[in-house]
Design an enzyme around this catalytic site. Structure first.
Site, PDB file in Angstrom:
ATOM      1  N   HIS A 265      -2.339 -96.674  48.245  1.00 25.04           N
ATOM      2  CA  HIS A 265      -1.079 -97.105  47.630  1.00 25.04           C
ATOM      3  C   HIS A 265       0.051 -97.174  48.668  1.00 25.04           C
ATOM      4  O   HIS A 265       0.505 -98.245  49.002  1.00 25.04           O
ATOM      5  CB  HIS A 265      -0.654 -96.231  46.439  1.00 25.04           C
ATOM      6  CG  HIS A 265      -1.716 -96.037  45.419  1.00 25.04           C
ATOM      7  ND1 HIS A 265      -2.301 -97.093  44.756  1.00 25.04           N
ATOM      8  CD2 HIS A 265      -2.344 -94.913  44.947  1.00 25.04           C
ATOM      9  CE1 HIS A 265      -3.212 -96.636  43.912  1.00 25.04           C
ATOM     10  NE2 HIS A 265      -3.274 -95.316  44.010  1.00 25.04           N
ATOM     11  N   ASP A 316      -9.345 -99.354  42.126  1.00 18.83           N
ATOM     12  CA  ASP A 316      -8.828 -98.065  41.676  1.00 18.83           C
ATOM     13  C   ASP A 316      -9.236 -97.715  40.244  1.00 18.83           C
ATOM     14  O   ASP A 316     -10.338 -97.242  40.007  1.00 18.83           O
ATOM     15  CB  ASP A 316      -7.296 -98.089  41.868  1.00 18.83           C
ATOM     16  CG  ASP A 316      -6.634 -96.741  41.663  1.00 18.83           C
ATOM     17  OD1 ASP A 316      -7.308 -95.800  41.251  1.00 18.83           O
ATOM     18  OD2 ASP A 316      -5.423 -96.615  41.929  1.00 18.83           O
TER      19      ASP A 316
END
Ligand code: NGQ
Ligand code: ZN
Length: 447
Positions: A265, A316
């Site tokens: 991220h 993810d």
């Protein structure tokens, strides 16, 4: 030394590092590309019709979350946020057994491969039994993931995760986190027992500085290291309260970041942080569909790319299983912010081609394997695009990739991993059996 030629592929078109080539023969030995010959003769080869590109690595996965995708989408205006979603996710995972995780992971991997992924980094933290105690075989869950990958043929990078606390500075874990917990010595054993290709610290919230140091002193200096960082502003604020520094700044300040590191991220970075991460050579794993789904924020791409930063993509939480969707969200987030078009690397390149090729090459690096580019010595992990698909009709060379990335859907005809064809005519060979097992698991979880 490579072994005997396992298969000779013949491709009408292939995107080699130097550009597109025609009538390309690719000799594969032991799963690795042994020779590439453009303008070759097809005789005696396995012929694939279409345009060959490197398969994509999915740089960040929590496989079990695929089975809750879509189950946390009822509006609760003003109340629902990342942390509320996390509570729902903790509730969902409490009942999962190793057999469930195997079934979910295999289904996920089949879906991912059908859309152009060839490899995956599994950021694996669901270690313990339902009551929070270690399984008799501590690696039971890790083995379940490995079994799934053996069925799908996806190239797995297993990254077991160290998780010991609920917030910065070693705050005691929450009850909902009991299945993740493992002490550093047990974790080091797990890395050995599972032949882990990588390791992960869940986040600076979940481990202490001393634990990071302890683990890194005891593992091979080459093993790739992954960590979630700066995904939510709440995490940045808590880190400031704890240390006086922002999370990425904290990692930089300890001189931890090297090319072996992947920051997952890294959404909330200042321009200075983004530049320093890029210069340190760490990779950023962008997960744009999940980051959008969870309301994380928009990655500081301008500063990161300006400084030469490299990124891969991951799905993810798996609200999306499509690599082009990740790439689109990444590019469109930038366009929406800049109110400009076709940003890419800003050097006149075809943006779709650049997105795919950059993410495939850079996203493969943190796996420690040579793949993500069609060249001699790299794994034969290859996607063949269906050039008869309407979205690709009449397109040539990098325009094929631009059209696939920005407007293609269902354009993947074949996927090969290690020189073995796993997806043919857009369908994974193991789909039927895997889907039947998956449905059973879902029914059981609903009951
Ligand atoms: C995870 N997922 O570990 O699955 C996390 C949520 C956390 C994302 N951050 C849990 N997308 O970060 O504490
Ligand atoms: Zn994650």
């Amino acid at each position: 030394m490579t072994g005997p030629i396992q298969v000779d592929l013949f491709l009408d078109q292939a995107r080699l590092p130097e550009g597109w080539a025609r009538n390309v023969r690719i000799a594969v030995a032991d799963g690795v590309i042994a020779a590439i010959t453009p303008d070759a003769d097809p005789a005696g080869s396995a012929r694939s019709v279409g345009a060959a590109i490197p398969a994509m690595t999915n740089l960040h996965s929590h496989a079990f979350q695929r089975a809750m995708a879509g189950l946390a989408e009822q509006s609760r205006a003003g109340v629902d946020d990342f942390w509320a979603w996390r509570g729902a996710m903790y509730g969902f995972l409490q009942r999962l057994t190793p057999d469930d995780v195997e079934a979910i992971a295999a289904m996920l991997q089949v879906e991912l491969m059908e859309q152009g992924y060839g490899g995956i980094v599994e950021f694996h933290y669901l270690h313990n039994d339902i009551d929070g105690r270690p399984y008799a075989d501590r690696a039971a869950m890790a083995h379940a993931i490995r079994r799934a990958a053996a069925v799908s043929g996806i190239t797995l990078t297993l990254a077991p995760v160290l998780y010991t606390s609920s917030s910065f500075g070693g705050a005691p874990p929450l009850d909902g986190q009991k299945r993740f917990l493992m002490d550093p010595d047990a974790f080091l054993d797990l890395l050995g027992e599972t032949n882990a290709e990588a390791l992960a610290f869940h986040s600076l919230r979940a481990v202490t500085p001393r634990q990071i140091e302890y683990v890194l002193e005891r593992v091979s200096p080459d093993i790739p290291v992954h960590i979630h960082v700066a995904e939510q502003t709440g995490e940045v604020d808590d880190c400031l309260t704890w240390s006086g520094e922002r999370p990425v700044e904290w990692l930089l300040g300890r001189n931890l970041l090297t090319p072996r590191w992947t920051l997952v991220h890294a959404t909330h970075m200042t321009d200075a942080e983004a530049g320093r991460v890029a210069r340190a050579g760490a990779t950023v794993a962008l997960c744009p569909s999940t980051e959008g789904n969870l309301g994380d924020g928009v990655f500081n791409a301008a500063a990161f790319l300006r400084a030469g930063g490299t990124f891969g993509i991951g799905s993810d939480s798996h609200v999306s299983t499509s690599p082009v969707e990740e790439l689109r969200w990444f590019e469109y987030g930038r366009r929406l912010q800049a109110r400009k078009r076709a940003l890419g690397a800003g050097g006149g390149e075809h943006v779709g081609a650049w997105l795919w090729l950059a993410a495939a090459a850079s996203g493969a690096r943190p796996t420690g394997r040579a793949t993500g580019v069609l060249e001699v010595g790299a794994a034969a992990d290859i996607v063949v695009l269906d050039t008869d698909h309407p979205a690709l009709a009449g397109r040539e060379d990098d325009l094929t990739l631009d059209s696939f990335v920005f407007s293609g859907q269902g354009c993947v005809r074949e996927v090969w991993t290690g020189g073995v064809r796993r997806v043919e005519n857009g369908r994974h060979q193991a789909r039927d059996g895997v889907a039947a097992a998956y449905r059973k698991t879902i029914e059981r979880l609903k009951a």
